[in-house]
Design an enzyme around this catalytic site. Structure first.
Site, mmCIF file in Angstrom:
data_model
loop_
_atom_site.group_PDB
_atom_site.id
_atom_site.type_symbol
_atom_site.label_atom_id
_atom_site.label_comp_id
_atom_site.label_asym_id
_atom_site.label_seq_id
_atom_site.Cartn_x
_atom_site.Cartn_y
_atom_site.Cartn_z
ATOM 1 N N ASP A 149 16.836 -21.467 -6.308
ATOM 2 C CA ASP A 149 15.555 -20.941 -6.774
ATOM 3 C C ASP A 149 14.853 -21.792 -7.830
ATOM 4 O O ASP A 149 13.637 -21.928 -7.794
ATOM 5 C CB ASP A 149 15.754 -19.508 -7.280
ATOM 6 C CG ASP A 149 14.452 -18.833 -7.676
ATOM 7 O OD1 ASP A 149 13.464 -19.025 -6.962
ATOM 8 O OD2 ASP A 149 14.419 -18.115 -8.683
ATOM 9 N N CYS A 203 7.672 -8.172 12.200
ATOM 10 C CA CYS A 203 6.978 -7.136 11.434
ATOM 11 C C CYS A 203 6.143 -6.234 12.338
ATOM 12 O O CYS A 203 5.832 -5.093 11.973
ATOM 13 C CB CYS A 203 6.069 -7.771 10.385
ATOM 14 S SG CYS A 203 6.953 -8.554 9.017
ATOM 15 N N CYS A 206 3.429 -3.087 11.605
ATOM 16 C CA CYS A 206 3.711 -2.460 10.307
ATOM 17 C C CYS A 206 2.993 -3.206 9.182
ATOM 18 O O CYS A 206 2.999 -4.438 9.133
ATOM 19 C CB CYS A 206 5.212 -2.447 10.037
ATOM 20 S SG CYS A 206 5.670 -1.755 8.439
ATOM 21 N N CYS A 209 4.137 -2.720 3.482
ATOM 22 C CA CYS A 209 4.265 -3.516 2.257
ATOM 23 C C CYS A 209 2.906 -3.858 1.664
ATOM 24 O O CYS A 209 2.759 -3.977 0.439
ATOM 25 C CB CYS A 209 5.073 -4.783 2.531
ATOM 26 S SG CYS A 209 4.363 -5.871 3.787
ATOM 27 N N CYS A 213 1.088 -1.938 -2.290
ATOM 28 C CA CYS A 213 0.889 -2.793 -3.469
ATOM 29 C C CYS A 213 -0.102 -2.158 -4.446
ATOM 30 O O CYS A 213 -1.260 -1.912 -4.088
ATOM 31 C CB CYS A 213 0.386 -4.167 -3.045
ATOM 32 S SG CYS A 213 0.122 -5.281 -4.459
ATOM 33 N N CYS A 259 6.779 -3.516 -2.581
ATOM 34 C CA CYS A 259 6.606 -4.080 -1.239
ATOM 35 C C CYS A 259 7.943 -4.339 -0.553
ATOM 36 O O CYS A 259 8.028 -4.318 0.680
ATOM 37 C CB CYS A 259 5.769 -5.353 -1.290
ATOM 38 S SG CYS A 259 6.499 -6.718 -2.222
ATOM 39 N N CYS A 263 9.968 -1.627 3.083
ATOM 40 C CA CYS A 263 10.183 -2.337 4.352
ATOM 41 C C CYS A 263 11.123 -1.550 5.264
ATOM 42 O O CYS A 263 12.254 -1.232 4.873
ATOM 43 C CB CYS A 263 10.764 -3.722 4.070
ATOM 44 S SG CYS A 263 11.108 -4.677 5.572
#
Length: 397
Positions: A149, A203, A206, A209, A213, A259, A263
């Site tokens: 990361d 996805c 859908c 998410c 928000c 979000c 899911c």
């Protein structure tokens, strides 16, 4: 990190194994505690680089100058290391054993993102990656570098290419096995490894998410404007959060899981995270009043080994004060009033805003009259000017 052949490697798989190298590596990764391990070539074109350029050109990275500063190195994995030929992408499931959105219904408590409720995952994953890389080098030769990361490597597109999952409409990685709850780590290597097939995006129609928000941070599916994202606002942004976005923060004081949590693929991530990644009880739904009283030493003690510690006490208490202002609980006004004398301007400014939300018009007008001229900082003075006028009704939380 380039591994050294002089360092000992753990015997993860018997030397006499007849499995292909990829199968041995995957078995070793699972033995080390990773939940998924996939392979991809990095010799091909890299469309993620063009998407990043568009994101930066639109200014959607906000104050994260490090993204633009390292854009050339992010353009392709081999820009990080020209000799690399393959990538091993690994993931650890951190799916929570509780509803991460339940705390949002408790406005006098703070909501901390699931990934930050336990020990910092960077250190845990990096140690395992190094162990795996050392073992690989001793077993198969070649050179390795590990990433978790913090380096300028686009890990989510790399994971998508390796078939770990796909980048959903919320731009985060979605896995058929683990939903939206995966910590990622990568190993680049000079070895030529057989690539796994990508997992096609699933996805469908859908858009849960996007709808959930609180700040409308998605201009359209698969695109994020970080400047409106609560994770950016509470973690990356150093100064005051824009006034128009503060009410939408609610009681989210570090990151946002909305979000991710909605899911539908999360139903496959029902397995509780391992103990080392488990949430600390003290960080699941901490009291805002207690958090507002933290000095620097207490903040560091509470968040020792936690990623929260990286933003520092002042930015964190700023977030707590916004949550106090959104709480609708006048009893918390005294916590904000006390922080009007805090050494940090960003804390004082957030305290002004919180009091403007919690006090009645007359009480706030009297406080503003007595305090505003004492304030030496321009931004905090601007907070006093922007706060509700005495004739306006008090806004709720």
């Amino acid at each position: 990190m380039t591994t050294s052949t002089s360092e000992p490697a753990e015997d993860l798989i018997p030397p006499e194994s007849e499995l292909r190298a990829e199968s041995q590596i995957r078995a070793a990764a699972l033995k080390l505690g990773f939940d998924t391990c996939r392979f991809t070539s990095i010799a091909d074109a890299w469309p993620a680089g063009a998407r990043l350029a568009e994101f930066l050109a639109a200014g959607r990275h906000g104050e994260m100058a490090w993204m633009s500063d390292t854009a050339a190195r992010r353009a392709h994995p081999r820009a990080m290391w020209a000799d690399a030929r393959s990538a091993i992408v690994l993931g650890i499931n951190y799916g929570p054993d509780h509803d991460p959105m339940a705390v949002l219904a408790e406005p006098t408590r703070g909501a901390i993102s699931v990934y930050a409720q336990g020990d910092d995952y960077h250190q845990l994953i990096k140690g395992r990656l190094k162990t795996l890389a050392h073992w690989m080098q001793h077993r198969f030769g070649g050179e390795m570098k590990v990433f978790v990361d913090t380096a300028p490597l686009l890990e989510k597109p790399l994971a998508e290419q390796a078939g770990v999952g796909w980048q959903g409409k919320h731009t985060n990685l979605v896995s058929r096995e683990f939903g939206s709850w995966l910590f990622l780590g990568s190993i680049l290597t000079t070895l030529e490894l057989a690539a796994d097939a990508p997992d096609p995006p699933s996805c469908g129609t859908c858009h849960a998410c996007l709808d959930v928000c609180p700040t409308n941070a998605f201009p359209q599916p698969f695109q994020l404007d970080a400047r409106r994202c609560i994770s950016y606002l509470t973690i990356e942004l150093k100064g005051p959060v824009p006034q128009e976005l503060r009410p939408a923060l609610g009681n989210r004081i570090y990151g946002c899981d909305d979000c991710l949590a909605v899911c539908p693929w999360n139903k496959f991530a029902s397995r509780a995270a391992e103990q080392k990644l488990a949430a600390r009880a003290a960080l699941r739904a901490p009291s805002l009043s207690e958090l507002a009283r933290l000095d620097d030493a207490q903040f560091r003690a509470l968040f020792a080994r936690s990623p929260v510690k990286r933003i520092g006490r002042d930015r964190f208490v700023r977030n707590v004060l916004y949550a106090i202002g959104n709480s609708g609980a006048p009893a918390l006004a005294e916590e904000a009033r006390r922080l009007l004398d805090d050494p940090a301007p960003v804390v004082r400014g957030a305290a002004v805003w919180a009091l403007g939300r919690l006090l009645g018009a007359q009480a706030f007008a009297a406080l503003r009259q007595s305090r505003r001229r004492q304030e030496p900082d321009r931004e905090v003075t601007a907070e006093w000017r922007a706060a509700p006028a005495p004739t306006e009704p008090r806004r709720g939380g």
